[in-house]
Design an enzyme around this catalytic site. Structure first.
Site, PDB file in Angstrom:
ATOM      1  CD  GLU A 174      12.227  -3.113  -1.894  1.00 55.36           C
ATOM      2  OE1 GLU A 174      13.179  -2.324  -1.970  1.00 55.36           O
ATOM      3  OE2 GLU A 174      12.090  -3.932  -0.975  1.00 55.36           O
ATOM      4  N   PRO A 234      14.229   8.235   1.453  1.00 54.04           N
ATOM      5  CG  PRO A 234      14.682   6.031   2.014  1.00 54.04           C
ATOM      6  CD  PRO A 234      13.738   6.874   1.225  1.00 54.04           C
ATOM      7  CG  ASP A 262      11.402  24.924  20.554  1.00 55.72           C
ATOM      8  OD1 ASP A 262      11.430  24.773  21.782  1.00 55.72           O
ATOM      9  OD2 ASP A 262      10.382  24.763  19.854  1.00 55.72           O
ATOM     10  NE  ARG A 301       7.557  22.572  17.963  1.00 53.93           N
ATOM     11  CZ  ARG A 301       7.333  22.806  19.235  1.00 53.93           C
ATOM     12  NH1 ARG A 301       6.339  22.214  19.845  1.00 53.93           N
ATOM     13  NH2 ARG A 301       8.102  23.629  19.919  1.00 53.93           N
TER      14      ARG A 301
HETATM   15  N1  SAM Z   1      13.936   0.734  -1.144  1.00 53.35           N
HETATM   16  C1  SAM Z   1      13.841   2.066  -0.630  1.00 53.35           C
HETATM   17  C2  SAM Z   1      15.232   2.640  -0.471  1.00 53.35           C
HETATM   18  O1  SAM Z   1      16.147   1.930  -0.093  1.00 53.35           O
HETATM   19  O2  SAM Z   1      15.363   3.864  -0.676  1.00 53.35           O
HETATM   20  C3  SAM Z   1      13.183   2.071   0.733  1.00 53.35           C
HETATM   21  C4  SAM Z   1      11.725   2.071   0.687  1.00 53.35           C
HETATM   22  S1  SAM Z   1      11.030   2.254   2.267  1.00 53.35           S
HETATM   23  C5  SAM Z   1      10.948   0.614   2.871  1.00 53.35           C
HETATM   24  C6  SAM Z   1       9.363   2.642   1.923  1.00 53.35           C
HETATM   25  C7  SAM Z   1       9.031   4.107   1.944  1.00 53.35           C
HETATM   26  O3  SAM Z   1       9.263   4.636   3.244  1.00 53.35           O
HETATM   27  C8  SAM Z   1       9.815   5.014   1.032  1.00 53.35           C
HETATM   28  O4  SAM Z   1       9.297   4.992  -0.265  1.00 53.35           O
HETATM   29  C9  SAM Z   1       9.629   6.359   1.694  1.00 53.35           C
HETATM   30  O5  SAM Z   1       8.400   6.969   1.320  1.00 53.35           O
HETATM   31  C10 SAM Z   1       9.566   6.017   3.170  1.00 53.35           C
HETATM   32  N2  SAM Z   1      10.824   6.233   3.908  1.00 53.35           N
HETATM   33  C11 SAM Z   1      11.592   5.278   4.486  1.00 53.35           C
HETATM   34  N3  SAM Z   1      12.648   5.796   5.105  1.00 53.35           N
HETATM   35  C12 SAM Z   1      12.561   7.137   4.945  1.00 53.35           C
HETATM   36  C13 SAM Z   1      13.357   8.249   5.369  1.00 53.35           C
HETATM   37  N4  SAM Z   1      14.480   8.075   6.064  1.00 53.35           N
HETATM   38  N5  SAM Z   1      12.949   9.500   5.048  1.00 53.35           N
HETATM   39  C14 SAM Z   1      11.822   9.686   4.324  1.00 53.35           C
HETATM   40  N6  SAM Z   1      11.034   8.671   3.881  1.00 53.35           N
HETATM   41  C15 SAM Z   1      11.393   7.420   4.188  1.00 53.35           C
END
Ligand code: SAM
Length: 264
Positions: free
Chosen positions: A121, A93, A173, A158
């Site tokens: 996490e 994220p 697109d 794609r």
């Molecule tokens: N504690 C982390 C935080 O708040 O940034 C969130 C971890 S999330 C539950 C678990 C994993 O999901 C992350 O390590 C990432 O690889 C993936 N993930 C979750 N949301 C994402 C997003 N919006 N974009 C990319 N990867 C995401």
């Protein structure tokens, strides 16, 4: 193109890599993929891949050693496949926002990408020393990197030459078209749509039935500009619009206002 995928849930990729556009890219040999499960790189009897965070707090953190070994193994596979400089990409994220422009710049047949997918996490921060790029698919939290990686993979594939039946469809697109805006509306048979859920039968814009390609092109461009003005005006900010686009958009806005006044 070669894609390595480091995930604790390989089964989430079984259907994904065999169906639809992605499945076709794999079947045609335009992309080769290999899954690396960090659990295969554990040393202890329990095959643990996560542990409690230093400093306390909720949740578990993916341990560095199995991930680092998985990255080395994925890079070795890339080398054996003649990709000398693969990119290691962590889905997070906190990453740069994924866009069609980024997908386009990564969609090259010689490219090698190792996707590192987090769970729990997230990963031990020290693994970031081996990561070349960090990508987010949006400002929300999923439970793992599997869906974000699939979003990236599908948007990239794609755009690889030979994957879509008609390469023109990717060029038209939303975001990929020459104006970089939304797509125009599309219609197909039946020409007159009747259904219990509809108050009156619905037709198709007359212009699409006339067979005049130039008039159809202008109508589509006008609708695409209009939809963008209505739904995503941010895409038009600071955009250079040529004379035709300006006049089509002005027409659309005028017609929109007339329709609005009629209904008011
Ligand atoms: N504690 C982390 C935080 O708040 O940034 C969130 C971890 S999330 C539950 C678990 C994993 O999901 C992350 O390590 C990432 O690889 C993936 N993930 C979750 N949301 C994402 C997003 N919006 N974009 C990319 N990867 C995401």
């Amino acid at each position: 193109m070669k894609l390595g995928i480091i995930t604790l849930f390989p089964e989430l990729f079984e259907a994904f890599l065999t169906v639809g556009v992605v499945g076709r890219a794999v079947a045609r040999g335009l992309v080769k993929t290999k899954i690396f499960n960090p659990r295969e790189f554990t040393q202890d009897v329990h095959r643990a891949v996560d542990d409690r965070p230093f400093g306390g707090g909720p949740g578990m953190v993916m341990m560095a050693l199995p991930l680092l070994d998985a990255i080395i193994s994925a890079k070795a596979w890339m080398q054996a496949e003649n990709v000398l400089h693969p990119k290691v990409v962590y889905l997070s994220p906190a990453g740069d926002k994924w866009t069609q422009a980024k997908a386009k710049s990564w969609a090259s047949p010689g490219q090698g990408i190792v996707f590192l997918l987090g769970r729990y996490e997230g990963i031990d921060e020290r693994v970031m020393s081996q990561v070349d790029a960090c990508i987010s698919i949006g400002d929300y939290i999923l439970s793992g990197g599997e869906i974000p990686a699939q979003v990236c993979i599908e948007t990239i594939l794609r755009l690889l030459p030979g994957v879509l039946h008609d390469p023109l469809s990717a060029e038209q697109d939303a975001f990929s078209n020459a104006d970089g805006i939304l797509d125009c509306p599309h219609y197909t048979r039946p020409q007159v749509l009747t259904h219990d859920s509809l108050v009156t039968p619905m037709g198709v814009p007359e212009v699409l039935l006339g067979g005049n390609h130039e008039i159809i092109r202008c109508w589509r461009r006008k609708q695409a500009l209009g939809q963008t003005w209505e739904k995503r005006p941010d895409l038009l900010e600071n955009k250079f619009l040529d004379k035709e686009a300006k006049s089509l958009l002005a027409e659309f806005e005028q017609e929109f206002e007339q329709e609005f006044n009629k209904q008011a």
